[in-house]
Design a protein around this motif. Structure first.
Motif, mmCIF file in Angstrom:
data_model
loop_
_atom_site.group_PDB
_atom_site.id
_atom_site.type_symbol
_atom_site.label_atom_id
_atom_site.label_comp_id
_atom_site.label_asym_id
_atom_site.label_seq_id
_atom_site.Cartn_x
_atom_site.Cartn_y
_atom_site.Cartn_z
ATOM 1 N N GLY A 498 0.817 -1.272 0.076
ATOM 2 C CA GLY A 498 0.056 -0.006 0.003
ATOM 3 C C GLY A 498 0.869 1.087 0.000
ATOM 4 O O GLY A 498 0.490 2.406 0.359
ATOM 5 N N CYS A 499 1.988 1.250 -0.555
ATOM 6 C CA CYS A 499 2.917 2.394 -0.410
ATOM 7 C C CYS A 499 2.472 3.495 -1.329
ATOM 8 O O CYS A 499 2.607 4.450 -1.454
ATOM 9 C CB CYS A 499 4.216 2.075 -0.959
ATOM 10 S SG CYS A 499 4.535 1.657 -2.586
ATOM 11 N N LEU A 501 3.169 4.088 -4.544
ATOM 12 C CA LEU A 501 4.105 4.616 -5.527
ATOM 13 C C LEU A 501 3.588 4.358 -6.912
ATOM 14 O O LEU A 501 3.821 5.414 -7.593
ATOM 15 C CB LEU A 501 5.499 3.763 -5.345
ATOM 16 C CG LEU A 501 6.463 4.657 -4.573
ATOM 17 C CD1 LEU A 501 7.886 3.937 -4.529
ATOM 18 C CD2 LEU A 501 6.846 6.026 -5.076
ATOM 19 N N MET A 513 -5.724 3.367 -5.524
ATOM 20 C CA MET A 513 -5.668 2.846 -3.931
ATOM 21 C C MET A 513 -7.145 2.563 -3.529
ATOM 22 O O MET A 513 -7.883 3.416 -3.337
ATOM 23 C CB MET A 513 -4.862 3.757 -3.337
ATOM 24 C CG MET A 513 -3.441 4.015 -3.702
ATOM 25 S SD MET A 513 -2.551 2.574 -4.132
ATOM 26 C CE MET A 513 -2.071 1.948 -2.450
ATOM 27 N N PRO A 550 8.163 -1.315 -4.385
ATOM 28 C CA PRO A 550 9.128 -2.076 -3.491
ATOM 29 C C PRO A 550 9.100 -3.530 -3.405
ATOM 30 O O PRO A 550 10.014 -4.006 -2.801
ATOM 31 C CB PRO A 550 8.775 -1.215 -2.180
ATOM 32 C CG PRO A 550 7.746 -0.767 -2.265
ATOM 33 C CD PRO A 550 7.098 -0.599 -3.629
ATOM 34 N N THR A 551 7.808 -3.831 -3.592
ATOM 35 C CA THR A 551 7.758 -5.429 -3.205
ATOM 36 C C THR A 551 7.575 -6.536 -4.350
ATOM 37 O O THR A 551 7.549 -7.606 -4.292
ATOM 38 C CB THR A 551 6.748 -5.626 -2.278
ATOM 39 O OG1 THR A 551 5.346 -5.219 -3.099
ATOM 40 C CG2 THR A 551 6.578 -4.693 -1.043
ATOM 41 N N ALA A 553 5.068 -6.339 -6.206
ATOM 42 C CA ALA A 553 3.596 -6.623 -6.154
ATOM 43 C C ALA A 553 2.954 -6.604 -7.675
ATOM 44 O O ALA A 553 2.265 -7.250 -8.068
ATOM 45 C CB ALA A 553 2.950 -5.967 -5.140
ATOM 46 N N THR A 554 3.564 -5.288 -8.376
ATOM 47 C CA THR A 554 2.894 -5.182 -9.866
ATOM 48 C C THR A 554 4.156 -5.321 -10.764
ATOM 49 O O THR A 554 5.294 -4.948 -10.399
ATOM 50 C CB THR A 554 2.484 -3.748 -9.721
ATOM 51 O OG1 THR A 554 2.179 -3.558 -11.125
ATOM 52 C CG2 THR A 554 3.324 -2.773 -9.160
HETATM 53 S S1 SF4 Z 1 1.596 -2.452 -5.912
HETATM 54 FE FE1 SF4 Z 1 3.671 -1.983 -5.537
HETATM 55 S S2 SF4 Z 1 3.928 0.362 -5.763
HETATM 56 FE FE2 SF4 Z 1 1.757 -0.198 -5.652
HETATM 57 S S3 SF4 Z 1 0.913 0.432 -3.744
HETATM 58 FE FE3 SF4 Z 1 1.281 -1.718 -3.924
HETATM 59 S S4 SF4 Z 1 3.555 -2.145 -3.009
HETATM 60 FE FE4 SF4 Z 1 3.182 0.099 -3.577
#
Ligand code: SF4
Ligand code: SF4
Ligand code: SF4
Length: 722
Positions: A498-499, A501, A513, A550-551, A553-554
């Protein structure tokens, strides 16, 4: 691993490529990810296409085609496979012609490079998955904001294409500025005449709802499911419209030069702007505002607020034509009127030159010079001006002073950008995604801009712009049933922290989001209030979110992190301390065109280079750069589109620049030398710029020597980045 193997089809391009095909065949057949290797003379011809079909069947779609530029052959191959009901989404291409055989004189070195690049693409292919056609039904409804000529035209065009339309206008009447123009060059018709047919069509059209005196407050959602919040003059309570797309057609505003003391605007009632004069003329009420007397002597002042660093730097484009149109309208009403136009330059495009000539023939006096001052005395307006051709000052007492004021974007454009997600130019106009190829599109998918809100436009330009915008939206919305191969970012929600970015930096505003209300039972420490959501069908597949996430995830479903990293490693497998290699990531927009031109022009550059395509420079992360160095590259470069010319959304190359800058800092910090990494920008046909760049990076490779990884320092960057 057997499942991940791909068939390799190597093309000789009609036996004209100077490569050692025996060596290539032998080397590739020994690669662990190669299921088979076939050398073919013309893969793009019928026999070659049939071979590709056969290999696709045999290897579940995993085929690597080593041939000429995929810009040329891919559409043909895709069409062939699709028309035969076969999946082309897993095919991978290696350009061994323009990127190798045609640019390196030394056959051994070109062959070595070709083998390395095939090995790299085999690794990419191993991680590929077939992509499915997906379908999404969305409301067949579009909201047009702005009821001037562009908004009306967009509404009518969209309605003709089958969409329900809501047309929102802030003012009480439709027609914007155009309805007040006494004459519209070069048609000779008045603004009202130009609009009448359209306004009638609008009224009769049951598919278009018109809402005047209505203000858009904010917008939420994404293409296909926007919710527009609005209020009306009569009712301050917010209401909403569900819509699939939004057309911004809010036109322009004329600059009111009250702060420019020399013109006395706002203090002397006989000093007007050009648009105020237009209104007077179209209402048939040409009279001196101060006393209602007849107007016989008029002075027009050009470039008021335009071409002026303090107000508007650029030429406003329309005001010379407005001045000429109004002069001719005055002469029609008052044939003996004396009209002087004081100008720096007269700028009229197209056939407007003819009306400029006509006005001169009819006695309009064009004086090159500037106004010195305007003042009132004895109930008269006095004007002193300097005639630069005669090098002389004159003083006159006209009935009217008409200021050709700058054309500016409408009020509220910046404010709405916060909710509508489009970018705004420095001068306040809505920024189109890419002026050359992506006109009308904005940063936010599903939000387009037409007419004067993007830049000053003549009436006929605003009309064609609106029609083009409507067609562009139709391509996106496909009549309310979006169908296509979902090629783009795919989100693993479990990995998202949930950063935001991705949501902040996506050039097309695709990630949203979403508040996680169902996570209440979880440990407070572990709970993330917002999680990203990405609709792959709406994604433009640039990979910017992936390079920033950062992870992990995408990730792009056709170029995951694992795919790119294994491609980097495999491409550089043979890199050694005695053969320093420059690895070039190039974007598949301007850079690939330029690099292909380098190939077709057979411009030479060193063969100690390896090229890896990425959809946008913004796809390359710091990790990718460091991975390349860690895998043995001596220097790494990114070839990207020119500044402000990123095709995907305007920011991919800027994000890449940040990644490069940070990578350089890390390298400097660990003593690997930041000069090993650089980014180079280029337009789509600048071969010299690419060869200069790659020669520079090869030179640095030689100067900096073998990569530190060969001295056993690999992994240091990981420590430094902690
Ligand atoms: S997908 Fe990645 S960049 Fe986007 S909110 Fe989640 S952790 Fe952050
Ligand atoms: S169009 Fe004419 S009046 Fe307007 S800014 Fe350009 S040169 Fe000046
Ligand atoms: S790949 Fe690009 S367009 Fe798609 S969601 Fe990520 S940043 Fe946005």
């Amino acid at each position: 691993m057997a499942d991940n193997k791909s068939a390799v089809l190597v093309c000789t391009c009609g036996k004209q490529l100077q490569l050692d095909y025996e060596l290539i065949k032998n080397a590739v057949s020994k690669m662990k990810l190669a299921a088979s290797v076939t050398v073919h003379d013309l893969v793009c011809q019928e026999e070659g296409l049939a071979k590709i079909s056969e290999l696709v069947d045999k290897h579940g779609g995993r085929v690597v085609i080593a041939a000429c530029t995929n810009q040329k052959i891919q559409p043909r191959i895709d069409e062939h496979l699709e028309s035969n009901g076969k999946d082309s989404t897993q095919l991978q291409y290696v350009n061994i012609r323009e990127h190798s055989a045609w640019v390196h004189e030394n056959q051994d070195e070109a062959t070595r490079k070709t083998i390395d690049m095939i090995r790299g693409v085999l690794a990419r292919s191993a991680g590929s998955t077939p992509r499915q056609v997906e379908k999404k039904d969305v409301p067949s409804h579009v909201t047009v904001v702005g009821g001037g000529i562009a908004g009306i035209e967009a509404a009518l065009s969209l309605s003709n294409l089958g969409y329900e339309v809501t047309l929102i206008e802030l003012e009480e009447e439709l027609g914007g500025h155009v309805i007040h123009l006494p004459v519209v060059a070069p048609t000779g018709k008045s603004g009202k005449e130009i609009l009448t047919g359209r306004l009638d069509a609008l009224q009769k059209n049951k598919g278009i709802s018109v809402m005047t005196k209505t203000r858009v407050k904010f917008v939420e959602g994404e293409m296909g499911s926007f919710i527009v919040h609005y209020t009306t003059d009569e009712n301050e309570d917010e209401k909403t419209i569900e819509t699939s797309a939004i057309v911004m057609a809010t036109g322009f505003r004329e600059f009111k030069p009250t702060m420019m003391d020399e013109y006395r605007y706002g203090r002397n009632p006989d000093v007007l702007t050009q648009f105020e004069l237009s209104c007077m003329l179209s209402e048939g009420a040409l009279a001196r505002p101060s006393d209602g007397e007849e107007v016989k002597d008029i002075v027009m002042v050009q470039c008021v607020g335009s071409r002026d660093e303090e107000y508007k730097r650029d030429c406003s484009k329309l005001c010379c034509t407005f001045a000429i149109d109004n002069s001719l309208s005055i002469i029609e009403r008052v044939p003996d009127a004396k009209i002087r136009v004081i100008y720096m330059d007269i700028r009229v495009p197209f056939e407007h030159e003819m009306i400029y000539k006509e006005s001169r023939d009819k006695g309009v006096d064009y004086i090159r010079g500037r106004i010195s001052r305007i003042w009132e005395k004895d109930g008269k307006t006095h004007v002193q001006f300097y005639d630069s051709l005669l090098n002389q000052y004159f003083e006159i007492t006209p009935d009217l002073v008409v200021l050709s004021s700058a054309i500016l974007p409408p009020e509220g454009t910046r404010e709405l950008s916060e909710t509508l997600g489009y970018l705004v130019e420095d001068d306040g106009h809505i920024k189109e995604l890419y002026g050359k190829l992506r006109r009308n599109e904005t940063r936010r998918r599903g939000v387009i801009a037409v007419g004067g809100v993007t830049r000053p436009q003549f009436v006929f330009e605003a009309v064609t712009d609106a029609q083009a915008g409507a067609l562009m939206l139709h391509t996106e919305l496909q009549g309310g049933s979006i169908e296509g191969v979902a090629r783009g970012a795919v989100l693993d929600v479990d990995d998202c922290v949930g950063c935001s970015l991705c949501a902040q930096q996506c050039p097309r505003g695709v990630p949203l989001m979403i508040e996680q209300t169902d996570k209440e039972e979880e440990d407070e420490e572990q709970k993330f209030i917002f999680i990203a959501s990405i609709d792959t069908l709406l994604c433009h597949a640039c990979g910017v979110c992936q390079s920033l996430c950062p992870t992990g995830a995408t990730q792009l479903n056709f170029l995951s992190n694992d795919q790119l990293w294994s491609e980097i490693e495999a491409t550089l497998e043979d890199a050694g301390p005695d053969y320093p290699i420059t690895l070039c990531f190039y974007c598949e927009e301007c850079s690939v065109s330029t690099i292909d031109i380098v190939g077709t022009r057979k411009m030479n550059y060193p063969a100690s280079t390896r090229l890896i395509p990425v959809p946008c420079a913004g796809r390359v992360s710091i990790i990718d750069i460091l991975k390349a160095l860690e895998s043995g590259a001596s220097t790494v470069m990114i070839a990207a589109c020119e500044t402000d010319r990123c095709h995907i959304g305007g920011t991919g190359n800027e994000i890449a620049q940040v990644q490069v800058d940070v990578a350089r800092e890390i390298l400097t910090a660990i003593g690997w030398n930041g000069e090993r990494v650089d980014m180079f920008r280029m337009f789509s046909a600048e071969p010299e710029r690419f060869t200069t760049a790659i020669n520079e990076m090869v030179k640095r490779s030689k100067e900096l020597g073998p990569t530190p990884v060969h001295k056993g320092t690999s992994g240091k960057w990981m420590e430094a980045s902690k």
